[in-house]
Scaffold this active site. Structure first.
Site, PDB file in Angstrom:
ATOM      1  N   GLU A   1       0.849  -1.333  -0.004  1.00  0.00           N
ATOM      2  CA  GLU A   1       0.119  -0.081  -0.253  1.00  0.00           C
ATOM      3  C   GLU A   1       1.020   1.114  -0.049  1.00  0.00           C
ATOM      4  O   GLU A   1       1.792   1.422   0.814  1.00  0.00           O
ATOM      5  CB  GLU A   1      -1.040  -0.006   1.188  1.00  0.00           C
ATOM      6  CG  GLU A   1      -1.733   1.249   1.136  1.00  0.00           C
ATOM      7  CD  GLU A   1      -2.800   1.031   2.454  1.00  0.00           C
ATOM      8  OE1 GLU A   1      -3.274   2.069   2.750  1.00  0.00           O
ATOM      9  OE2 GLU A   1      -3.046  -0.074   2.922  1.00  0.00           O
TER      10      GLU A   1
ATOM     11  N   LYS B   1      -7.206  -0.986  12.098  1.00  0.00           N
ATOM     12  CA  LYS B   1      -6.619  -1.454  10.798  1.00  0.00           C
ATOM     13  C   LYS B   1      -5.369  -0.425  10.569  1.00  0.00           C
ATOM     14  O   LYS B   1      -4.302  -0.806  10.202  1.00  0.00           O
ATOM     15  CB  LYS B   1      -7.526  -1.293   9.764  1.00  0.00           C
ATOM     16  CG  LYS B   1      -7.185  -1.906   8.360  1.00  0.00           C
ATOM     17  CD  LYS B   1      -6.572  -1.168   7.503  1.00  0.00           C
ATOM     18  CE  LYS B   1      -6.030  -1.862   6.266  1.00  0.00           C
ATOM     19  NZ  LYS B   1      -5.229  -0.916   5.153  1.00  0.00           N
TER      20      LYS B   1
ATOM     21  N   ASP C   1       4.990 -13.926  12.167  1.00  0.00           N
ATOM     22  CA  ASP C   1       3.560 -14.272  11.915  1.00  0.00           C
ATOM     23  C   ASP C   1       2.435 -12.946  12.298  1.00  0.00           C
ATOM     24  O   ASP C   1       2.263 -12.789  13.405  1.00  0.00           O
ATOM     25  CB  ASP C   1       3.156 -15.193  12.779  1.00  0.00           C
ATOM     26  CG  ASP C   1       1.956 -16.113  12.715  1.00  0.00           C
ATOM     27  OD1 ASP C   1       1.107 -15.338  11.938  1.00  0.00           O
ATOM     28  OD2 ASP C   1       1.586 -17.064  13.169  1.00  0.00           O
TER      29      ASP C   1
ATOM     30  N   HIS D   1      -2.467   9.947  -0.312  1.00  0.00           N
ATOM     31  CA  HIS D   1      -2.760   8.762  -0.706  1.00  0.00           C
ATOM     32  C   HIS D   1      -2.511   8.550  -2.160  1.00  0.00           C
ATOM     33  O   HIS D   1      -1.791   7.906  -2.845  1.00  0.00           O
ATOM     34  CB  HIS D   1      -3.639   8.149  -0.136  1.00  0.00           C
ATOM     35  CG  HIS D   1      -3.993   6.551  -0.624  1.00  0.00           C
ATOM     36  ND1 HIS D   1      -3.198   5.462   0.280  1.00  0.00           N
ATOM     37  CD2 HIS D   1      -4.751   5.953  -1.426  1.00  0.00           C
ATOM     38  CE1 HIS D   1      -3.513   4.375  -0.575  1.00  0.00           C
ATOM     39  NE2 HIS D   1      -4.347   4.437  -1.396  1.00  0.00           N
TER      40      HIS D   1
END
Length: 411
Positions: free
Chosen positions: A79, A251, A267, A364
């Site tokens: 991203e 998130k 992980d 972005h």
């Protein structure tokens, strides 16, 4: 060296590599690892049914000072804008840096017992024989026993008339899954004898309520502006009262943490489950907190369970993962957890600042324009030209990129 590096994003790859080399004291062999690609044979020994190897870009977050130590932090993800935003957030917190603390590396292993004739008597019998159980468990790891770590205590509870035995284990600098599961399987037969029940699941829990990381930072109120500070605080309150917002809020935290875990081949799925389960324990909410001090600065903090290892696992299989750890100069799992907590706080702050100030899409989409240009077929110097044209016209889309490429080629 100082991690506050001006214009790092404008440098060539070779220039960046040289700075990283000097900062982390890398050897010639370390530098070669930057271009190393895992061979199919090694990949095939890591997982099953291998047919290829996935390439993920790895970048560096700059400007981080954590517990008075300078860090360059490798991050791997697809991203755009995340690494830039994370570095910028660290710059806002730069005067005092991040202060972080991680508790001991305690994990829970669960043994599920069913068909227990007398559960209450069985629970007492387990507690009476607790020292024997712990001693048996600790025979499975000479390494942990030699460090005064290993199985430490037992916690019991009932779930749907089944007796659940939780063994609390100090895994030191390991993530812990393999040794915990080995210990549980070894002692389960003895526990069956003590209780008359039958053991079903014997497995580590990924919810690590005894392995918590705290991070704190003071973000410069003058750099932010009073209105932005207030809007960030208001946005955090919104997340406390709206699960849809809280999910996206958290998130943003994981954007940073997962990227570091991926760069070090840890992980990240376990960490995702851990973080979101912890956020749900009192009704799902944000993992960060924000307030304003008397000088108008924004005070940010995070409390998050983190279970990572610096020994064993895939971290020691991949040369690039080992290189990422060396770049950070990590000495133990607690330091690694402190880095992850600080990155999570920085990433969350960066997202909230963008939302509260100019809106998330502004920065972005400018960075995303390059990805769109590449997808449309631009290569080399044309990537920046096509991206620049899309940004200047305000039309950032695949169709626009195709048209611009055609125009440049016709010229």
């Amino acid at each position: 060296m100082d991690s506050l590096i001006h214009g790092f994003h404008k440098m060539t790859v070779d220039e960046r590599r040289q700075i990283i080399r000097e900062f982390s004291g890398l050897s010639s062999e370390d530098m070669e690892a930057m271009d190393y690609r895992m061979d199919i044979s090694t990949a095939g020994n890591m997982i099953e049914n291998v047919y290829t190897i996935m390439d993920y870009p790895v970048g560096i977050a700059t400007n981080f000072k954590i517990n008075d130590k300078e860090y360059l932090i490798p991050m791997s993800l697809e991203e755009p804008s995340v690494i830039a935003a994370c570095s910028n957030a660290a710059r806002y917190a730069r005067p005092g840096g991040f202060t972080a603390y991680s508790t001991n590396s305690y994990m829970r292993g669960e043994i599920e017992l069913y068909n227990v004739p007398d559960p209450d008597y069985a629970a007492i019998n387990i507690l009476k024989n607790k020292e024997n159980i712990l001693k048996m468990a600790n025979t499975r790891s000479k390494t942990l026993s030699g460090m005064n770590a290993g199985a430490k205590s037992i916690d019991l509870h009932f779930v749907n008339n089944e007796l659940i035995i939780n063994i609390i284990i100090d895994v030191a600098d390991a993530m812990g899954a393999n040794i915990i599961n080995t210990m549980l399987e070894y002692v389960s037969g003895y526990i069956e004898e003590l209780t008359g029940g039958q053991a079903n699941l014997r497995i580590m829990s990924n919810l690590t309520t005894e392995r918590i990381t705290y991070a704190y930072a003071k973000f410069d109120g003058k750099m932010l502006g009073e209105e932005t500070v207030d809007r960030i605080i208001r946005a955090n309150e919104f997340a406390k009262n709206d699960i849809y917002r809280a999910t996206t809020h958290n998130k943003g935290i994981m954007n940073g943490i997962d990227a570091v875990l991926l760069a070090t081949m840890n992980d990240f799925r376990a960490q995702e489950a851990n973080s979101h389960a912890y956020a749900s324990m009192g009704g799902y909410g944000p993992l960060t907190e924000y307030r304003k001090d008397i000088d108008g600065n924004l005070i940010g903090s995070i409390k998050i369970p983190i279970a990572v290892g610096t020994v064993g696992g895939a971290t020691k299989t991949s040369r690039k993962a080992m290189l990422a750890m060396k770049i950070m100069g990590i000495h133990g799992s607690n330091e690694f957890s402190n880095i992850l907590g600080s990155v999570g706080l920085a990433q969350n702050f960066a997202a909230l600042r963008a939302l509260a100030a100019e809106g998330i899409q502004s920065g972005h989409m400018k960075l995303h324009a390059r990805n769109i240009a590449i997808a449309a077929g631009a290569t080399g110097e044309m990537v920046e030209k096509v991206a620049g044209e899309m940004i200047s016209t305000g039309s950032i889309s695949y169709t626009a990129a195709v048209d611009i490429i055609k125009k440049f080629r016709d010229e």
